[in-house]
Write a protein that holds these residues in place. Structure first.
Motif, short mmCIF file in Angstrom:
data_model
loop_
_atom_site.label_atom_id
_atom_site.label_comp_id
_atom_site.label_asym_id
_atom_site.label_seq_id
_atom_site.Cartn_x
_atom_site.Cartn_y
_atom_site.Cartn_z
N ILE A 146 66.09 74.61 63.22
CA ILE A 146 65.43 73.33 63.44
C ILE A 146 65.12 72.72 62.08
O ILE A 146 64.50 73.36 61.24
N PHE A 147 65.58 71.48 61.89
CA PHE A 147 65.36 70.77 60.63
C PHE A 147 64.74 69.42 60.95
O PHE A 147 65.38 68.56 61.54
N LEU A 148 63.45 69.26 60.59
CA LEU A 148 62.74 68.01 60.79
C LEU A 148 62.56 67.37 59.42
O LEU A 148 61.85 67.90 58.58
N ASN A 149 63.20 66.24 59.21
CA ASN A 149 63.10 65.54 57.93
C ASN A 149 62.38 64.21 58.18
O ASN A 149 63.00 63.17 58.28
N GLY A 150 61.04 64.30 58.34
CA GLY A 150 60.25 63.12 58.62
C GLY A 150 60.20 62.74 60.09
O GLY A 150 59.47 61.84 60.48
N GLY A 151 60.96 63.41 60.92
CA GLY A 151 61.00 63.10 62.35
C GLY A 151 59.95 63.85 63.14
O GLY A 151 59.27 64.74 62.64
N VAL A 152 59.84 63.49 64.43
CA VAL A 152 58.92 64.13 65.35
C VAL A 152 59.71 64.78 66.48
O VAL A 152 60.49 64.11 67.16
N LEU A 153 59.52 66.08 66.65
CA LEU A 153 60.12 66.83 67.75
C LEU A 153 58.98 67.15 68.72
O LEU A 153 58.05 67.86 68.38
N ASP A 154 59.06 66.59 69.93
CA ASP A 154 58.02 66.72 70.94
C ASP A 154 58.58 67.53 72.11
O ASP A 154 59.51 67.10 72.78
N ILE A 155 58.01 68.73 72.33
CA ILE A 155 58.52 69.68 73.33
C ILE A 155 57.53 69.77 74.50
O ILE A 155 56.35 70.05 74.30
N GLY A 156 58.02 69.59 75.72
CA GLY A 156 57.19 69.68 76.92
C GLY A 156 56.86 71.12 77.31
O GLY A 156 57.28 72.08 76.66
N ASN A 157 56.13 71.28 78.40
CA ASN A 157 55.72 72.58 78.92
C ASN A 157 56.89 73.28 79.62
O ASN A 157 57.78 72.63 80.18
N ASN A 158 56.88 74.60 79.60
CA ASN A 158 57.91 75.44 80.24
C ASN A 158 59.31 75.14 79.70
O ASN A 158 60.26 74.93 80.46
N PHE A 159 59.43 75.15 78.40
CA PHE A 159 60.69 74.90 77.71
C PHE A 159 61.35 76.24 77.39
O PHE A 159 60.68 77.17 76.96
N TYR A 160 62.67 76.33 77.60
CA TYR A 160 63.40 77.54 77.22
C TYR A 160 64.73 77.14 76.60
O TYR A 160 65.49 76.35 77.19
N ALA A 161 65.02 77.67 75.42
CA ALA A 161 66.31 77.46 74.76
C ALA A 161 66.93 78.82 74.46
O ALA A 161 66.29 79.68 73.86
N ASN A 162 68.17 79.00 74.86
CA ASN A 162 68.91 80.23 74.61
C ASN A 162 69.29 80.27 73.13
O ASN A 162 68.86 79.45 72.33
N ARG A 163 70.14 81.21 72.76
CA ARG A 163 70.49 81.43 71.36
C ARG A 163 71.21 80.24 70.72
O ARG A 163 71.93 79.51 71.37
N ASN A 164 71.00 80.14 69.40
CA ASN A 164 71.74 79.23 68.53
C ASN A 164 71.52 77.74 68.82
O ASN A 164 72.45 76.95 68.72
N LEU A 165 70.30 77.37 69.14
CA LEU A 165 69.97 75.95 69.27
C LEU A 165 69.84 75.35 67.88
O LEU A 165 69.17 75.90 67.02
N LEU A 166 70.50 74.20 67.67
CA LEU A 166 70.39 73.47 66.42
C LEU A 166 69.76 72.12 66.73
O LEU A 166 70.25 71.38 67.58
N ILE A 167 68.64 71.82 66.05
CA ILE A 167 68.01 70.51 66.18
C ILE A 167 67.87 69.91 64.79
O ILE A 167 67.32 70.54 63.90
N GLN A 168 68.39 68.69 64.62
CA GLN A 168 68.23 67.94 63.38
C GLN A 168 67.55 66.63 63.76
O GLN A 168 68.10 65.83 64.52
N CYS A 169 66.33 66.42 63.24
CA CYS A 169 65.52 65.29 63.67
C CYS A 169 64.98 64.53 62.46
O CYS A 169 64.23 65.09 61.67
#
Length: 192
Positions: free
Chosen positions: A70-93
């Motif tokens: 996960i790479f946040l460069n000044g951005g906002v990542l907003d995650i809700g309740n009961n979130f599940y991510a399997n392996r190798n999730l890439l987030i660029q925000c």
């Protein structure tokens, strides 16, 4: 502590105020970063980098599997309740990515609201390709999906394996599939 981070996750730029938990019902280890995931999927290195006043906001329970980046460069990542991510999730925000409640993400998924610091010039007009991504409640993203800027996925949607989404807006109870993705005819639902 409501957050537990696997010792294998490289933390970069983490400082006070960059991770927010917006729920009054805080529990021990309700947010797990770098744990679990399907054993048949090999995991890559893991990192969590928050720069330029980026923010990671949690609204309840969340699990990020091994190999997250996960790479946040000044951005906002907003995650809700009961979130599940399997392996190798890439987030660029670099702007905003909002993920609603009860969302399920398969392995090897990429979610990017930017193409980095590159500007595309088409017919003399510049476009930096930054735009918000909104995944509403109860969205299932299957494996190896790529979600790009200016995308809004409605409640109870399914995104099929290996789909590539950019600039799509969908209503509720839809199946999104293809590369580039399109909304399929019919009304869909899912449960786990």
């Amino acid at each position: 502590m409501p957050v537990i981070v696997n010792y294998k996750v490289k933390l970069i730029g983490i400082k006070r105020g960059c991770i927010l938990i917006k729920t009054s019902d805080k529990k021990r280890f309700m947010i797990k970063i770098g744990f679990n995931g399907s054993l048949f999927v090999s995991n890559v290195t893991s990192s969590l980098c928050i720069r330029e006043n980026g923010k990671m906001v949690f609204n309840g329970n969340a699990v990020f599997g091994e190999g997250i980046n996960i790479f946040l460069n000044g951005g906002v990542l907003d995650i809700g309740n009961n979130f599940y991510a399997n392996r190798n999730l890439l987030i660029q925000c670099e702007k905003k990515i909002k993920i609603g409640n009860d969302c399920l993400i398969g392995w090897n998924v990429s979610i990017r609201d930017t193409n980095g610091n590159h500007t595309v010039i088409k017919n003399g007009i510049e476009n930096n390709n930054k735009g918000e991504i909104v995944l509403k409640n109860h969205v299932w993203i299957a494996s190896e999906v790529l979600i790009l800027s200016n995308t809004m996925v409605g409640n109870n949607n399914i995104i099929a394996t290996r789909s590539m989404i950019k600039g799509l807006k969908s209503d509720c109870n839809k199946l999104i599939a293809g590369s580039p993705a399109s909304i399929k005819e019919g009304t869909y639902a899912w449960k786990n």
